[in-house]
Design a protein around this motif. Structure first.
Motif, PDB file in Angstrom:
ATOM      1  N   UNK A  60      17.632  -8.536  21.098  1.00  0.00           N
ATOM      2  CA  UNK A  60      17.911  -6.935  21.029  1.00  0.00           C
ATOM      3  C   UNK A  60      17.546  -6.615  19.688  1.00  0.00           C
ATOM      4  N   UNK A  61      18.225  -7.295  18.626  1.00  0.00           N
ATOM      5  CA  UNK A  61      18.058  -7.158  17.121  1.00  0.00           C
ATOM      6  C   UNK A  61      16.443  -6.987  16.857  1.00  0.00           C
ATOM      7  N   UNK A  62      15.659  -8.134  17.249  1.00  0.00           N
ATOM      8  CA  UNK A  62      14.498  -8.612  16.932  1.00  0.00           C
ATOM      9  C   UNK A  62      13.700  -7.202  17.614  1.00  0.00           C
ATOM     10  N   UNK A  63      13.927  -6.887  18.709  1.00  0.00           N
ATOM     11  CA  UNK A  63      13.203  -5.759  19.510  1.00  0.00           C
ATOM     12  C   UNK A  63      13.279  -4.611  18.674  1.00  0.00           C
ATOM     13  N   UNK A  64      14.520  -4.127  18.285  1.00  0.00           N
ATOM     14  CA  UNK A  64      14.810  -2.716  17.587  1.00  0.00           C
ATOM     15  C   UNK A  64      14.013  -2.927  16.322  1.00  0.00           C
ATOM     16  N   UNK A  65      14.061  -4.004  15.416  1.00  0.00           N
ATOM     17  CA  UNK A  65      13.337  -4.173  14.404  1.00  0.00           C
ATOM     18  C   UNK A  65      11.656  -4.004  14.551  1.00  0.00           C
ATOM     19  N   UNK A  66      11.340  -4.672  15.609  1.00  0.00           N
ATOM     20  CA  UNK A  66       9.811  -4.073  16.038  1.00  0.00           C
ATOM     21  C   UNK A  66       9.601  -2.946  15.999  1.00  0.00           C
ATOM     22  N   UNK A  67      10.403  -2.216  16.892  1.00  0.00           N
ATOM     23  CA  UNK A  67      10.181  -0.755  16.976  1.00  0.00           C
ATOM     24  C   UNK A  67      10.212   0.056  15.895  1.00  0.00           C
ATOM     25  N   UNK A  68      11.070  -0.162  14.854  1.00  0.00           N
ATOM     26  CA  UNK A  68      11.139   0.234  13.489  1.00  0.00           C
ATOM     27  C   UNK A  68       9.889   0.066  12.811  1.00  0.00           C
ATOM     28  N   UNK A  69       9.317  -1.126  12.838  1.00  0.00           N
ATOM     29  CA  UNK A  69       8.004  -1.682  12.163  1.00  0.00           C
ATOM     30  C   UNK A  69       6.856  -0.613  12.699  1.00  0.00           C
ATOM     31  N   UNK A  70       6.839  -0.562  14.117  1.00  0.00           N
ATOM     32  CA  UNK A  70       5.772   0.268  14.808  1.00  0.00           C
ATOM     33  C   UNK A  70       5.801   1.902  14.393  1.00  0.00           C
ATOM     34  N   UNK A  71       7.114   2.354  14.230  1.00  0.00           N
ATOM     35  CA  UNK A  71       7.546   3.453  13.796  1.00  0.00           C
ATOM     36  C   UNK A  71       6.810   3.801  12.331  1.00  0.00           C
ATOM     37  N   UNK A  72       7.219   2.553  11.508  1.00  0.00           N
ATOM     38  CA  UNK A  72       6.612   2.926  10.225  1.00  0.00           C
ATOM     39  C   UNK A  72       4.898   2.934  10.071  1.00  0.00           C
ATOM     40  N   UNK A  73       4.621   2.107  10.860  1.00  0.00           N
ATOM     41  CA  UNK A  73       3.092   1.981  10.829  1.00  0.00           C
ATOM     42  C   UNK A  73       2.334   3.431  11.351  1.00  0.00           C
ATOM     43  N   UNK A  74       3.137   4.095  12.387  1.00  0.00           N
ATOM     44  CA  UNK A  74       2.789   5.244  12.984  1.00  0.00           C
ATOM     45  C   UNK A  74       2.873   6.328  11.934  1.00  0.00           C
ATOM     46  N   UNK A  75       4.123   6.488  10.990  1.00  0.00           N
ATOM     47  CA  UNK A  75       4.065   7.438   9.867  1.00  0.00           C
ATOM     48  C   UNK A  75       3.352   7.314   8.792  1.00  0.00           C
ATOM     49  N   UNK A  76       2.976   5.797   8.263  1.00  0.00           N
ATOM     50  CA  UNK A  76       1.985   5.552   7.400  1.00  0.00           C
ATOM     51  C   UNK A  76       0.443   6.234   7.763  1.00  0.00           C
ATOM     52  N   UNK A  77       0.214   6.044   9.017  1.00  0.00           N
ATOM     53  CA  UNK A  77      -1.152   6.413   9.715  1.00  0.00           C
ATOM     54  C   UNK A  77      -1.216   8.055   9.569  1.00  0.00           C
ATOM     55  N   UNK A  78      -0.119   8.597  10.067  1.00  0.00           N
ATOM     56  CA  UNK A  78       0.021  10.079  10.081  1.00  0.00           C
ATOM     57  C   UNK A  78      -0.176  10.558   8.671  1.00  0.00           C
ATOM     58  N   UNK A  79       0.538  10.036   7.735  1.00  0.00           N
ATOM     59  CA  UNK A  79       0.525  10.338   6.344  1.00  0.00           C
ATOM     60  C   UNK A  79      -0.911  10.424   5.745  1.00  0.00           C
ATOM     61  N   UNK A  80      -1.450   9.208   5.923  1.00  0.00           N
ATOM     62  CA  UNK A  80      -2.949   8.995   5.553  1.00  0.00           C
ATOM     63  C   UNK A  80      -3.910  10.025   5.958  1.00  0.00           C
ATOM     64  N   UNK A  81      -3.624  10.157   7.499  1.00  0.00           N
ATOM     65  CA  UNK A  81      -4.588  11.269   8.018  1.00  0.00           C
ATOM     66  C   UNK A  81      -4.304  12.752   7.582  1.00  0.00           C
ATOM     67  N   UNK A  82      -3.344  12.953   7.068  1.00  0.00           N
ATOM     68  CA  UNK A  82      -2.852  14.381   6.599  1.00  0.00           C
ATOM     69  C   UNK A  82      -3.497  14.511   5.259  1.00  0.00           C
ATOM     70  N   UNK A  83      -3.357  13.349   4.448  1.00  0.00           N
ATOM     71  CA  UNK A  83      -3.790  13.447   3.023  1.00  0.00           C
ATOM     72  C   UNK A  83      -5.407  13.528   3.253  1.00  0.00           C
ATOM     73  N   UNK A  84      -6.008  12.889   4.246  1.00  0.00           N
ATOM     74  CA  UNK A  84      -7.386  12.986   4.283  1.00  0.00           C
ATOM     75  C   UNK A  84      -7.868  14.136   4.882  1.00  0.00           C
ATOM     76  N   UNK A  85      -7.080  14.984   5.566  1.00  0.00           N
ATOM     77  CA  UNK A  85      -7.362  16.424   5.997  1.00  0.00           C
ATOM     78  C   UNK A  85      -7.264  17.332   4.712  1.00  0.00           C
ATOM     79  N   UNK A  86      -6.201  17.051   3.984  1.00  0.00           N
ATOM     80  CA  UNK A  86      -6.019  17.999   2.923  1.00  0.00           C
ATOM     81  C   UNK A  86      -7.010  17.893   1.721  1.00  0.00           C
TER      82      UNK A  86
END
Length: 72
Positions: A37-63
């Motif tokens: 359960x702990x490892x699964x939650x860790x994985x979800x957090x890592x995926x969320x971090x990846x999504x946030x990084x991607x969204x930030x990069x896209x916003x910077x590129x648009x700006x």
């Protein structure tokens, strides 16, 4: 780490965590279930971090694109 790396590691940790939980349930091991359960939650957090990084990069590129267009 890049967004893709975070997403890949997150997906792997989620899968391993789910597998550990399944083995824990099958063998009656609460410890293994908890680790899974702990490892699964860790994985979800890592995926969320990846999504946030991607969204930030896209916003910077648009700006940057908008700023370039305005400068022209």
């Amino acid at each position: 780490m890049g967004s893709t790396t975070d997403k890949i590691k997150g997906t792997a940790n989620e899968a391993i965590g789910k597998a550990k939980q399944g083995v824990g349930e099958a063998t009656g091991s609460e410890r293994l279930q908890g680790e899974g359960a702990m490892q699964e939650v860790k994985g979800k957090g890592q995926k969320a971090m990846g999504d946030a990084k991607e969204a930030t990069k896209e916003a910077i590129d648009r700006a940057a694109g908008a700023a370039k267009k305005a400068a022209d």
